[in-house]
Design a protein around this motif. Structure first.
Motif, PDB file in Angstrom:
ATOM      1  N   TYR A  76      -8.185  18.341   8.433  1.00  0.00           N
ATOM      2  CA  TYR A  76      -8.317  17.347   7.387  1.00  0.00           C
ATOM      3  C   TYR A  76      -6.978  17.149   6.676  1.00  0.00           C
ATOM      4  O   TYR A  76      -6.213  18.100   6.489  1.00  0.00           O
ATOM      5  N   LYS A  77      -6.743  15.885   6.287  1.00  0.00           N
ATOM      6  CA  LYS A  77      -5.548  15.557   5.529  1.00  0.00           C
ATOM      7  C   LYS A  77      -5.984  14.824   4.264  1.00  0.00           C
ATOM      8  O   LYS A  77      -6.790  13.889   4.335  1.00  0.00           O
ATOM      9  N   LEU A  78      -5.475  15.255   3.129  1.00  0.00           N
ATOM     10  CA  LEU A  78      -5.839  14.658   1.847  1.00  0.00           C
ATOM     11  C   LEU A  78      -4.636  13.927   1.280  1.00  0.00           C
ATOM     12  O   LEU A  78      -3.546  14.490   1.183  1.00  0.00           O
ATOM     13  N   GLU A  79      -4.824  12.660   0.929  1.00  0.00           N
ATOM     14  CA  GLU A  79      -3.743  11.856   0.379  1.00  0.00           C
ATOM     15  C   GLU A  79      -4.187  11.192  -0.921  1.00  0.00           C
ATOM     16  O   GLU A  79      -5.349  10.825  -1.065  1.00  0.00           O
ATOM     17  N   SER A  85      -2.857   0.293  -3.320  1.00  0.00           N
ATOM     18  CA  SER A  85      -1.550   0.410  -2.683  1.00  0.00           C
ATOM     19  C   SER A  85      -1.710   0.763  -1.216  1.00  0.00           C
ATOM     20  O   SER A  85      -2.607   1.510  -0.832  1.00  0.00           O
ATOM     21  N   THR A  86      -0.819   0.211  -0.422  1.00  0.00           N
ATOM     22  CA  THR A  86      -0.810   0.550   1.010  1.00  0.00           C
ATOM     23  C   THR A  86       0.390   1.414   1.366  1.00  0.00           C
ATOM     24  O   THR A  86       0.615   1.721   2.533  1.00  0.00           O
ATOM     25  N   GLU A  87       1.170   1.777   0.338  1.00  0.00           N
ATOM     26  CA  GLU A  87       2.339   2.617   0.582  1.00  0.00           C
ATOM     27  C   GLU A  87       1.895   3.996   1.054  1.00  0.00           C
ATOM     28  O   GLU A  87       0.978   4.587   0.477  1.00  0.00           O
ATOM     29  N   ALA A 117       5.717  12.642  -9.008  1.00  0.00           N
ATOM     30  CA  ALA A 117       6.619  12.825  -7.866  1.00  0.00           C
ATOM     31  C   ALA A 117       6.309  11.837  -6.741  1.00  0.00           C
ATOM     32  O   ALA A 117       7.210  11.404  -6.014  1.00  0.00           O
ATOM     33  N   ALA A 118       5.037  11.479  -6.584  1.00  0.00           N
ATOM     34  CA  ALA A 118       4.639  10.559  -5.525  1.00  0.00           C
ATOM     35  C   ALA A 118       4.865   9.101  -5.907  1.00  0.00           C
ATOM     36  O   ALA A 118       4.634   8.206  -5.092  1.00  0.00           O
ATOM     37  N   GLY A 119       5.303   8.865  -7.151  1.00  0.00           N
ATOM     38  CA  GLY A 119       5.545   7.504  -7.592  1.00  0.00           C
ATOM     39  C   GLY A 119       4.286   6.750  -7.958  1.00  0.00           C
ATOM     40  O   GLY A 119       4.302   5.531  -8.147  1.00  0.00           O
ATOM     41  N   ILE A 120       3.170   7.466  -8.104  1.00  0.00           N
ATOM     42  CA  ILE A 120       1.907   6.821  -8.481  1.00  0.00           C
ATOM     43  C   ILE A 120       1.902   6.510  -9.980  1.00  0.00           C
ATOM     44  O   ILE A 120       1.412   5.475 -10.416  1.00  0.00           O
ATOM     45  N   GLU A 129      -5.279   4.110 -11.969  1.00  0.00           N
ATOM     46  CA  GLU A 129      -6.446   4.316 -11.120  1.00  0.00           C
ATOM     47  C   GLU A 129      -5.951   4.832  -9.777  1.00  0.00           C
ATOM     48  O   GLU A 129      -5.127   4.192  -9.118  1.00  0.00           O
ATOM     49  N   VAL A 130      -6.438   5.988  -9.419  1.00  0.00           N
ATOM     50  CA  VAL A 130      -5.960   6.692  -8.235  1.00  0.00           C
ATOM     51  C   VAL A 130      -7.049   6.693  -7.173  1.00  0.00           C
ATOM     52  O   VAL A 130      -8.235   6.859  -7.480  1.00  0.00           O
ATOM     53  N   GLU A 131      -6.640   6.501  -5.946  1.00  0.00           N
ATOM     54  CA  GLU A 131      -7.566   6.583  -4.820  1.00  0.00           C
ATOM     55  C   GLU A 131      -7.194   7.787  -3.966  1.00  0.00           C
ATOM     56  O   GLU A 131      -6.054   7.924  -3.527  1.00  0.00           O
TER      57      GLU A 131
END
Length: 505
Positions: A76-79, A85-87, A117-120, A129-131
């Motif tokens: 599994y990968k969590l992002e 955003s599609t970045e 750090a992720a620029g969010i 609002e974070v996805e």
């Protein structure tokens, strides 16, 4: 119809056939079922507060998904990204898990740092609002990748400085930028709260800087605070970034040694009159029947210079007596018990007077003890406690095969109850020893008596550093040896005597 769906229905049919024909348990163990991958968050709205830096801010959980009956392993990968955003997420911020890990909890500090750090969240204090998306990868089957997303709102904060220094003509370093006093974090898991013990001169000034640089952000007295400080006071402080804030420096009413606690989260400064900066003796000695009445030097505590340490396996000798000397071979001016034949659990201490000793009974011998002798005037105390040896000691550091990864992959071999040994190759770099592989780095360690000591052939004293006991103040201590001569070494560590023997092979 998509290939995945065709495979899905075929797999269902096959599973039914296998069930009717009593297929083996081995096959059902590799079949992850046909669960729909679903990601959930335990909160929809999150207000991050640096006062809660070490607490859990958000927990993400997901179901296993399916490997479509392939028997293949799932990863599994969590992002995280701003909703809409599609970045792509920066690779270093990807969170990857195996098929036994179906959740992840962010601390307040970690989530705040991650988003920035992720620029969010580039502007601290904003609500974004974070996805979050979890991606299930079926190893060896790229077409079977699944994903699920969930969104939530987060309000970030601007973190305070991770460093703080005291400076001024009231301090021993004066207004010399290179002589600023270093303030230490009270708890390295909770940013923003510092302390320092410093000698301050009456009628002269001091303030605080976030860097060893007069142009850095400073902390001074707030307009509604008290500039003239006395024992036990708490006053308000304010961040000074430019000339719009008055440069109100602090003073003390009486020259002396003070413990200052600077809380950058709540903008307060507390000051308490402290004990003298230096103890009456820089060296003390353990003396008794266990040493044949010879003087054995004690180690000075790495944090509190008023505390002296001694450890050993205590083998019974007639009388079982001990006390503490202030000079090698001298019987004058000794630290002793306040009653004759005091049990080792008696913590009371006196300097000089009638010759009264502590006694360890025969049935109490045959094992290791650790002693902490505090000679702070008016607070003298002797604490002696049995030492339970650790069952696994491991090397850690970039000089070792384990690197800086916990749990360590470089365990030592047990020689006896207290002695461990390791032989192998060391590269240039740092090294220390973990006793418990505690993942938050706040466990027990064996460390060098000074940070940066050269790791070479010889016998050395070590410190046993137990960070699980907050009373010791070892939270930020990190004394490591430095390997400058790479090669094959044999290392022997004794937990009882806190001795390290290094041999170059």
């Amino acid at each position: 119809m998509r290939v995945q769906n065709i495979f899905f229905y075929l797999s269902v049919l096959l599973c039914c056939v296998f069930t009717l024909s009593s297929c083996s348990e081995d096959l059902t163990e590799t079949n992850k079922g046909y669960d729909v991958l679903t990601l959930t968050a335990d909160k929809e709205v999150i207000n991050l507060n640096e006062n809660d830096a070490a607490l859990t801010a958000l927990t993400l959980k997901w179901t296993s998904g399916t490997n479509y009956g392939t028997g293949a392993r799932l990863n599994y990968k969590l992002e995280l990204r701003e909703k809409g955003s599609t970045e792509p997420t920066e690779p270093l911020l990807n969170k990857r898990f195996n098929d036994q890990e179906l959740s992840y909890a962010f601390t307040v500090r970690e989530l705040n740092d991650y988003l920035h750090a992720a620029g969010i969240s580039l502007t601290y204090g904003e609500t974004v609002e974070v996805e979050a998306t979890v991606i299930a990868e079926v190893v060896g089957y790229e077409d079977y990748e699944q994903n699920s997303s969930v969104s939530f709102k987060v309000t970030t904060y601007e973190p305070v400085s991770e460093t703080l220094y005291i400076c001024g003509d009231a301090t021993e370093g004066g207004w010399n930028v290179e002589q600023m006093g270093v303030c230490s974090l009270v708890d390295n898991q909770q940013p923003g709260i510092f302390n320092i013990t410093a000698t301050l001169t009456e009628g002269k000034d001091f303030k605080f800087f976030t860097q060893m640089d007069f142009s850095s952000i400073a902390y001074v007295c707030a307009p509604d605070g008290e500039q003239i400080l006395s024992d036990g006071m708490t006053t308000n402080i304010i961040q000074k970034v430019d000339d719009t804030v008055d440069d109100l420096k602090f003073q003390v009413t009486e020259t002396g040694t003070y413990k200052l606690t600077i809380d950058l989260l709540n903008n307060t400064l507390n000051i308490v009159k402290s004990t003298p900066a230096a103890p009456a003796f820089n060296t003390l000695y353990f003396v008794g029947s266990f040493t044949n009445w010879t003087s054995k030097p004690m180690k000075q505590d790495p944090v509190n210079p008023f505390v002296f340490l001694y450890g050993d396996v205590f083998t019974w000798t007639p009388d079982g007596e001990f006390k503490f000397g202030t000079m090698d071979g001298s019987w004058d001016n000794m630290y002793m018990a306040t009653q004759d034949k005091a049990p080792y659990t008696d913590t009371n201490v006196k300097l000089g007077g009638t010759d009264q000793k502590w006694v360890l009974k025969e049935e109490e011998c045959g094992k290791a003890y650790k002693i902490r002798l505090d000679i702070t005037t008016g607070q003298e105390k002797m604490v002696m406690a049995p030492f339970e040896p650790y069952t696994e000691i491991s090397l850690l550091g970039d000089a070792t095969p384990a690197g800086w990864t916990l749990p360590s992959s470089a365990p030592m071999t047990k020689i006896d109850e207290y002695t461990y040994q390791w032989t192998g190759n060391l590269t240039a770099g740092e090294i220390k020893f973990t006793c418990d592989n505690q993942s938050d780095w706040m466990g027990a360690w064996f460390m060098a008596v000074e940070n940066g000591l050269t790791f070479e052939a010889g016998e050395y004293d070590m410190y046993w550093i137990d960070k699980t006991n907050p009373d010791y103040g070892y939270g930020s201590l990190d004394n490591k040896w430095v390997v400058t001569d790479p090669g094959n070494y044999t290392i022997t560590l004794n937990q009882a005597t806190e001795k390290l023997l290094v041999q170059k092979n």
